[in-house]
Design a protein around this motif. Structure first.
Motif, short mmCIF file in Angstrom:
data_model
loop_
_atom_site.label_atom_id
_atom_site.label_comp_id
_atom_site.label_asym_id
_atom_site.label_seq_id
_atom_site.Cartn_x
_atom_site.Cartn_y
_atom_site.Cartn_z
N GLU A 1 47.75 65.89 73.88
CA GLU A 1 48.51 65.65 72.75
C GLU A 1 49.54 64.72 72.27
OE1 GLU A 1 46.34 67.66 69.69
OE2 GLU A 1 44.70 68.01 70.31
N CYS B 1 51.77 56.00 73.48
CA CYS B 1 51.23 55.23 73.08
C CYS B 1 52.35 54.46 72.12
CB CYS B 1 49.21 55.88 72.78
SG CYS B 1 48.53 55.94 73.85
N LEU C 1 49.31 51.63 77.37
CA LEU C 1 48.86 52.80 78.35
C LEU C 1 47.08 53.22 77.34
CD1 LEU C 1 51.59 54.05 79.88
CD2 LEU C 1 49.70 52.62 80.48
N ARG C 2 47.15 52.74 75.89
CA ARG C 2 45.80 53.64 75.52
C ARG C 2 44.71 53.83 75.98
NH1 ARG C 2 46.80 54.32 70.07
NH2 ARG C 2 44.89 54.38 70.11
N VAL D 1 42.85 60.23 73.25
CA VAL D 1 43.67 61.85 73.14
C VAL D 1 45.17 61.37 71.55
CG1 VAL D 1 45.07 63.39 74.13
CG2 VAL D 1 43.25 62.34 75.45
N ALA D 2 44.97 60.34 72.02
CA ALA D 2 46.76 60.51 70.85
C ALA D 2 46.33 60.54 69.29
CB ALA D 2 47.34 58.92 71.46
N ASP D 3 44.60 59.48 69.10
CA ASP D 3 44.43 58.59 67.84
C ASP D 3 43.90 60.60 67.53
OD1 ASP D 3 45.20 56.76 68.13
OD2 ASP D 3 43.28 55.64 68.41
N GLY D 4 43.09 61.42 68.22
CA GLY D 4 42.80 62.45 68.59
C GLY D 4 43.51 63.80 67.96
N ALA D 5 44.32 63.48 67.81
CA ALA D 5 45.32 64.73 67.83
C ALA D 5 46.11 65.08 66.52
CB ALA D 5 46.81 64.41 68.58
N GLU D 6 46.09 66.39 66.50
CA GLU D 6 47.07 66.50 65.03
C GLU D 6 48.25 66.76 64.60
OE1 GLU D 6 44.52 69.75 64.05
OE2 GLU D 6 42.61 69.89 64.07
N GLY D 7 48.57 66.74 63.99
CA GLY D 7 50.08 66.34 63.46
C GLY D 7 50.87 65.48 63.71
N ALA E 1 50.46 62.08 75.40
CA ALA E 1 49.51 61.05 74.86
C ALA E 1 50.39 60.31 73.32
CB ALA E 1 48.08 61.51 74.22
N LYS E 2 50.68 60.57 71.94
CA LYS E 2 50.53 60.14 71.43
C LYS E 2 52.13 59.72 71.18
CE LYS E 2 49.70 61.36 66.85
NZ LYS E 2 49.70 62.52 65.54
N VAL F 1 39.42 60.63 80.32
CA VAL F 1 39.97 59.91 78.88
C VAL F 1 41.17 59.06 78.59
CG1 VAL F 1 39.46 60.85 76.63
CG2 VAL F 1 39.54 62.52 78.34
N LYS F 2 40.54 58.31 77.66
CA LYS F 2 41.95 57.56 77.41
C LYS F 2 43.24 57.76 77.24
CE LYS F 2 39.48 52.81 77.49
NZ LYS F 2 38.15 51.91 76.79
N LEU F 3 44.00 57.99 76.85
CA LEU F 3 45.32 58.94 76.69
C LEU F 3 45.07 58.09 75.28
CD1 LEU F 3 47.71 57.53 78.69
CD2 LEU F 3 47.15 59.65 78.09
N GLY F 4 45.07 56.41 74.47
CA GLY F 4 44.34 56.73 73.40
C GLY F 4 44.03 57.24 72.27
N VAL G 1 44.18 53.29 79.73
CA VAL G 1 44.23 53.40 80.56
C VAL G 1 43.98 54.94 80.33
CG1 VAL G 1 45.62 54.79 82.96
CG2 VAL G 1 46.11 52.54 81.12
N ARG G 2 42.88 55.81 81.59
CA ARG G 2 42.15 57.09 81.35
C ARG G 2 43.73 58.13 82.18
NH1 ARG G 2 38.56 53.67 82.12
NH2 ARG G 2 36.86 53.45 80.71
#
Lengths: 95, 383
Positions: B284, B291, B297-298, A84-90, B287-288, A79-82, B300-301
């Motif tokens: 999570e 990024c 790195l957004r 995961v980051a966009d889907g994360a809550e908080g 990733a946040k 999964v792309k890190l972006g 990259v998987r």
């Protein structure tokens, strides 16, 4: 033949490399994975794990069902890190 | 009839194999290393694979500098053809507060005085060193070009093979179940495959150091704590040279020579224990934060996440030396997350101590007795 046969296509590991390591006494999935990166690529061993088990089984005479499969780790598919980051809550971003 | 050995080493991580190699090299005839699973199956094989001399105390800087020098020559010294993959492109430690800037400047002055070529760099220069770094609110960074990345599996294999060539024995899937002590002296160990008589036992059991010490009746103040980590698919290996580390965000991120990115973060609320599971909360949060810090790195998987255990000591320095109340019971434990990077010099020091020689770096201050004295010098630079 062994040189040109790729056992793990994500990490470009040949059958020859695997057989040599098994011959030296590295006969578990985890040990071989750590040294050659078999199954560490994007497919996470979906293709090569079985091939590796076959090779270990052939060399040691142990049936495949008795060989430890090694750990399976998440995520189930890359999964792309972006994403995961966009889907994360908080609100925990950089700051 | 049970067997005997000169030295028994408990733990098949990098410090165990380094100790085995250095002891065999020193001339100890029968060195036996016992590992309950397989080599690098514990903390070594799960670590972030970074090596740095950018520490905040004289002791850690001296040990790390010496270890890096040994790692630089390891392929040659250990005659290891596959190579340990030392990518010496530095560590960039990023600062976001006045306090961090001040701490970094202090650390750098100390590092420079001990021969470590670190320097303070402006946000612009930081961006030249790591082009994809987000410099928003960045106040500067510390950089040392001698730091870097090493493949922990290969490094362990390199020391293990060299140790075996010198006559050391490595026994896998062999667990130590007890340590025999008589009148304050080590007599031997009990294992799942029988007893071994020996005058010297070395505890390099990483996350299980406290449990192993207890077998010899020694109480040590180490504890274990999970640290989570992930790795991405490989991309062009030229994207990022140095490790980027932020104490502010409690994270690190490095591109390996193979092209994948390895990153982890420390959770201050992590409970003490031996849990090596993984959580989506980590995924999570990691990733946040990454990024934000390295936006490229957004795209990259992430392919895999896992965790390993830091074996912490109260001052974030290892405990190295002989147990004061049990002659022959040596330890190198409590590395607090930097055991992999110190291993080459720690193995050498252990071999010197056990041979009754003066170690190349004096380590009296790392003895177990320092905790009773109560004067601790805490390392400030741990993620």
């Amino acid at each position: 033949m062994e040189e040109s046969t790729f056992l793990c296509r994500c990490e470009d590991v040949t059958l020859k490399e695997v057989r040599e390591l098994i011959k030296e006494g590295y006969t578990s999935v985890e040990e071989i994975r750590r040294l050659l990166r078999v199954g560490m690529g994007p497919c996470q061993g979906r293709t090569c794990r079985h091939l590796l088990l076959q090779e270990i089984s052939k060399a040691t005479g142990k049936p495949i069902c008795e060989i430890d499969l090694g750990r399976f780790r998440p995520p189930a598919r890359p999964v792309k890190l972006g994403v995961v980051a966009d889907g994360a809550e908080g609100g925990d971003d950089g700051e | 009839m049970s067997e005997s050995a000169d030295v028994v080493i408990i733990g098949g991580g990098i410090n165990g194999v380094s100790a085995a190699y250095h002891l065999a090299k020193k001339g100890f005839k029968k060195v036996v290393l016992l590992e309950k699973e397989y080599l690098a199956s514990g903390s070594t094989g799960r670590c972030g694979a970074g090596v740095r001399a950018q520490w905040g105390t004289e002791m850690n800087i001296k040990l790390a500098r010496a270890a890096i020098e040994k790692y630089e020559k390891a392929d040659e010294e250990l005659d290891y053809k596959p190579g340990i993959e030392f990518k010496q492109k530095g560590y960039l430690l990023v600062a976001y507060t006045e306090k961090q800037v001040e701490q970094f400047r202090k650390n750098i002055a100390l590092q420079n005085s001990l021969g470590v070529p670190s320097r303070f760099v402006s946000p612009d220069e930081a961006k030249r060193i790591v082009p994809f770094l987000n410099t928003e609110s960045l106040m500067g960074a510390a950089f040392c070009p001698k730091d870097g990345h090493i493949n922990p599996f290969r490094a362990t294999d390199a020391y293990a093979r060299a140790a075996k060539r010198l006559g050391a024995e490595i026994r896998l899937h062999t667990e130590v179940t007890g340590i025999k002590v008589l009148r304050g002296r080590v007599q031997g160990v009990q294992t799942t495959f029988g007893e071994i008589h020996c005058p010297v036992v070395v505890n390099v059991a990483g996350p299980w150091s406290r449990e192993v010490a207890a077998m010899a009746g020694t109480e040590i103040p180490t504890y274990s704590q999970r640290h989570q980590i992930l790795v991405t698919e490989p991309v062009n290996p030229g994207v990022q040279g140095p490790m980027v580390m932020s104490f502010h965000h409690n994270l690190y991120c490095q591109q390996t020579p193979h092209g994948s990115f390895i990153m982890g973060l420390g959770d201050p609320h992590e409970p003490i224990g031996h849990d090596t599971g993984h959580s989506w909360q980590f995924l999570e949060k990691m990733a946040k934060r990454i990024c934000w810090m390295l936006p490229i790195l957004r795209e990259v998987r992430v392919v895999r996440q896992w965790s390993g255990l830091y074996n912490m000591s109260p001052d974030c320095h290892p405990i190295i030396g002989e147990a004061p109340e049990v002659k022959g019971f040596y330890m190198a434990v409590g590395f607090s997350g930097h055991g992999f990077m110190l291993a080459p010099i720690v193995g050498q020091i252990l071999s010197e101590l056990i041979a009754g020689e003066k170690p190349v770096i004096p380590v009296e201050k790392l003895g177990l007795d320092r905790f009773a004295a109560g004067e601790l010098n805490v390392e400030p630079s741990v993620v």
